[in-house]
Structure formats: C-alpha cells, structure tokens
Design a protein around this motif. Structure first.
Motif, short mmCIF file in Angstrom:
data_model
loop_
_atom_site.label_atom_id
_atom_site.label_comp_id
_atom_site.label_asym_id
_atom_site.label_seq_id
_atom_site.Cartn_x
_atom_site.Cartn_y
_atom_site.Cartn_z
N GLU A 1 -8.38 9.17 -2.55
CA GLU A 1 -7.19 9.78 -3.60
C GLU A 1 -7.63 9.28 -4.90
OE1 GLU A 1 -2.59 8.81 -4.26
OE2 GLU A 1 -3.44 7.80 -2.39
N TRP A 2 -7.58 10.35 -5.67
CA TRP A 2 -7.84 10.34 -7.13
C TRP A 2 -6.88 9.56 -7.88
CZ3 TRP A 2 -12.02 11.74 -9.92
CH2 TRP A 2 -11.79 11.49 -11.35
N VAL A 3 -7.55 8.59 -8.57
CA VAL A 3 -6.39 7.71 -9.18
C VAL A 3 -6.91 7.33 -10.80
CG1 VAL A 3 -5.59 6.21 -7.16
CG2 VAL A 3 -7.74 5.46 -8.57
N GLY A 4 -7.83 7.99 -11.17
CA GLY A 4 -8.38 7.98 -12.48
C GLY A 4 -8.74 6.60 -12.91
N PHE A 5 -8.36 6.04 -13.88
CA PHE A 5 -8.94 4.75 -14.49
C PHE A 5 -8.04 3.54 -14.14
CE2 PHE A 5 -10.63 7.65 -17.41
CZ PHE A 5 -12.26 7.55 -17.12
N GLU A 6 -7.03 3.80 -13.08
CA GLU A 6 -6.39 2.82 -12.59
C GLU A 6 -7.06 1.55 -12.03
OE1 GLU A 6 -3.59 3.93 -9.77
OE2 GLU A 6 -2.50 5.45 -10.78
N ASN A 7 -8.17 1.71 -11.40
CA ASN A 7 -9.01 0.55 -10.88
C ASN A 7 -9.59 -0.21 -12.02
OD1 ASN A 7 -8.84 1.12 -7.99
ND2 ASN A 7 -10.36 2.53 -8.34
#
Length: 306
Positions: free
Chosen positions: A63-69
């Motif tokens: 699931e795409w979360v962008g730069f959350e990680n």
C-alpha cells in the motif's frame, strides 16, 4: 596543402578504429562485473527505494504511503539507539583493527618475512563470520568458557562478556578484530613492499630514527592502502549482522541491536518490509556520505610517490 590533408586522413581513421576496438575490448572485459553490479546491487537498490514508500508485510499487496516511513524513522528512538550502538561497534573495531594490523605488518616486514608466518596471520580470516561467532561464543561463555578460566589462572576476575550489556559490543568488536586483523596486516604488508627501499637508506644516512622513518616515509606512502582498508572496513562494520545473529541476537537488553539487526527485525519478524526498506535506504545514503568524507579527508586521489 590538399595532398597533406588527404595523406593525414587514413592514419586518423585507423587511429579511431583502433581506439574503438580497444574500448569495445575493455567493455567486454567489464561486462560480467557490470552485469552483476546491475543485477545484484543497482536493481535491488531501486526496488528497495520503491518498497520504502509503501506499507508492506509480505503477505498482502503493498500500500502506497509516500514518505510516512521516513517520517516515522526520524521519530523512532530505537532506530537512533541502534545507530548509536553501530557507531560504538565501529569506534571499537576500526581503530584497534587498523593499528594492530599495521603493527603486525611492520613487524613482519622488519623481523620475519616467512611465508608460513603470513599464512598463520591470515588464517582467522579464512574462517566464516558465523563459525568465528559460534567458537567465540563458547570461549566467552561466563560459566563454561575457557577465557574466564584463563583470567582466573592469571589472577584476574571473571567477566560476563556477551552476557553483559556493558561488555557485549566490545566483545563483538573483539571477535571482528581477531578475524580481520590478519587480512588487514597482509594488505599493509603488501603496501610496505611497494615502498622504495632506497628512501629508508637515504634517511638512515641522514641520521633519521626508526620512528622518524615510520612517520615521514612509511605512513605517507601507505596512504593508498590505508584508504582502502578504512573505507572497506568501515562499510563492513556498519553492516555487522551475522555475528550478532549467531551470538547475542540483539541482546542482552537490546545492547547489541545494531542497525542491520534492527532492519532485519522489522523486515522478517515484525512484517514491516516498507519501514525496513526506508531504514536501509537511510543507511545506504549514510555510508555513501561516510565513504566520500574518508576519501576527501585522506586525499585518496593524490600520491606521495609522484
């Protein structure tokens, strides 16, 4: 004038053709290594960057979360603690390994040039990290280890070694030094053979002491080897994993949870492949920065023999 121009044409064409053939020959020679670099390093790096922008536990679609990680990473206290532990391991491992390897190389060059001696020096490096870790885990065991028996024999108190949060990182660094110092010494020894001996003879005629010759001749001319040793050993130390996996597994009390072990925990034990990939990308960038800083500080592009 025209005849000169026409006469100069064929040699130039032949020269270009020769350079093209030489270039193609060179590309053919590096093609296998280049293919391995692209297949096993470049592609996995790009894939890890993609995964680092997702939430993926290996069991369901990412699931795409962008730069959350990455935002989570910089707020993760355990990540920074694992980085501190890794830096402590590097700080113990690299100086001791480098200085001891240099000392062994100088002594071998001055006192004994036997092939058998060099074979004995390099022998621990021929043992895998896993085997070395298992052997030293038994030797450093607080209850049955032979190391404490030896300490007691010479009148020193027994130590807890890898069972103690205060001594575990130092013990792991000691295992690494024992395994790699022979290889480091062999690299320095090879570098010593490339130094012209007439430089030492001229220095002796001028009345230079052994320490002065070492400081003014040996160390400057060993700089290319020193650059190679420091760059490769620092990169390897930041990636310590296998010895931790077979000995402490991040313990006791998280005292040996190095950055690579923390990445492994999130990727394969906690199911956080996206977050683990983000940490690996940060480590990748950090290692590039450390390597470039070493190359610049040690003037890797300059030679004292020129």
């Amino acid at each position: 004038m025209a005849s000169k121009t026409i006469a100069a044409g064929p040699p130039r064409t032949a020269s270009l053709s020769t350079r093209w053939r030489e270039a193609m020959t060179g590309y053919l020679f590096i093609a296998p290594a280049l293919a391995g670099l692209l297949l096993f390093f470049a592609f996995p790096t790009i894939r890890a960057l993609q995964i680092s922008l997702t939430d993926w536990n290996l069991m369901r679609p990412a699931e795409w979360v962008g730069f959350e990680n990455y935002a989570r990473l910089f707020a993760d206290g355990t990540f920074w603690e694992s980085l501190r532990i890794t830096l402590a391991y590097v700080a113990w491992n690299i100086p001791v390994q480098t200085l001891l390897g240099l000392l062994i190389a100088v002594l071998a060059d001055r006192l004994a040039k036997s092939v058998w001696l060099r074979a004995v020096i390099i022998a621990p490096y021929l043992i895998s990290n896993v085997v070395a870790g298992l052997v030293w885990m038994l030797m450093l065991d607080p209850l049955i280890g032979i190391t404490n028996n030896f300490l007691t024999l010479i009148g020193l108190p027994p130590q807890t070694f890898m069972a103690s949060p205060d001594q575990a990182v130092v013990s792991l660094a000691g295992i690494s030094v024992w395994r790699h110092v022979g290889f480091t010494a062999l690299l320095f020894y090879a570098g010593l053979q490339s130094i012209p001996k007439d430089l030492y003879e001229a220095a002796r005629l001028d009345g230079a002491s052994e320490f002065a010759m070492f400081r003014l001749i040996t160390l400057p001319l060993l700089r290319p080897v020193l650059v190679f040793v420091l760059v490769t050993s620092v990169i390897g130390s930041f990636q310590v994993f296998d010895v931790i996996a077979v000995t402490t597994q991040g313990g006791p009390a998280g005292s040996t949870r190095a950055i690579l072990w923390y990445i492994y925990e999130h990727a394969f034990q906690l199911g956080g492949m996206g977050y683990a990939s983000a940490m690996s990308m940060v480590l990748f960038v950090a290692l590039i920065g450390v390597t470039l800083a070493q190359l610049r500080f040690l003037r890797a592009d300059q030679s004292d023999l020129a």
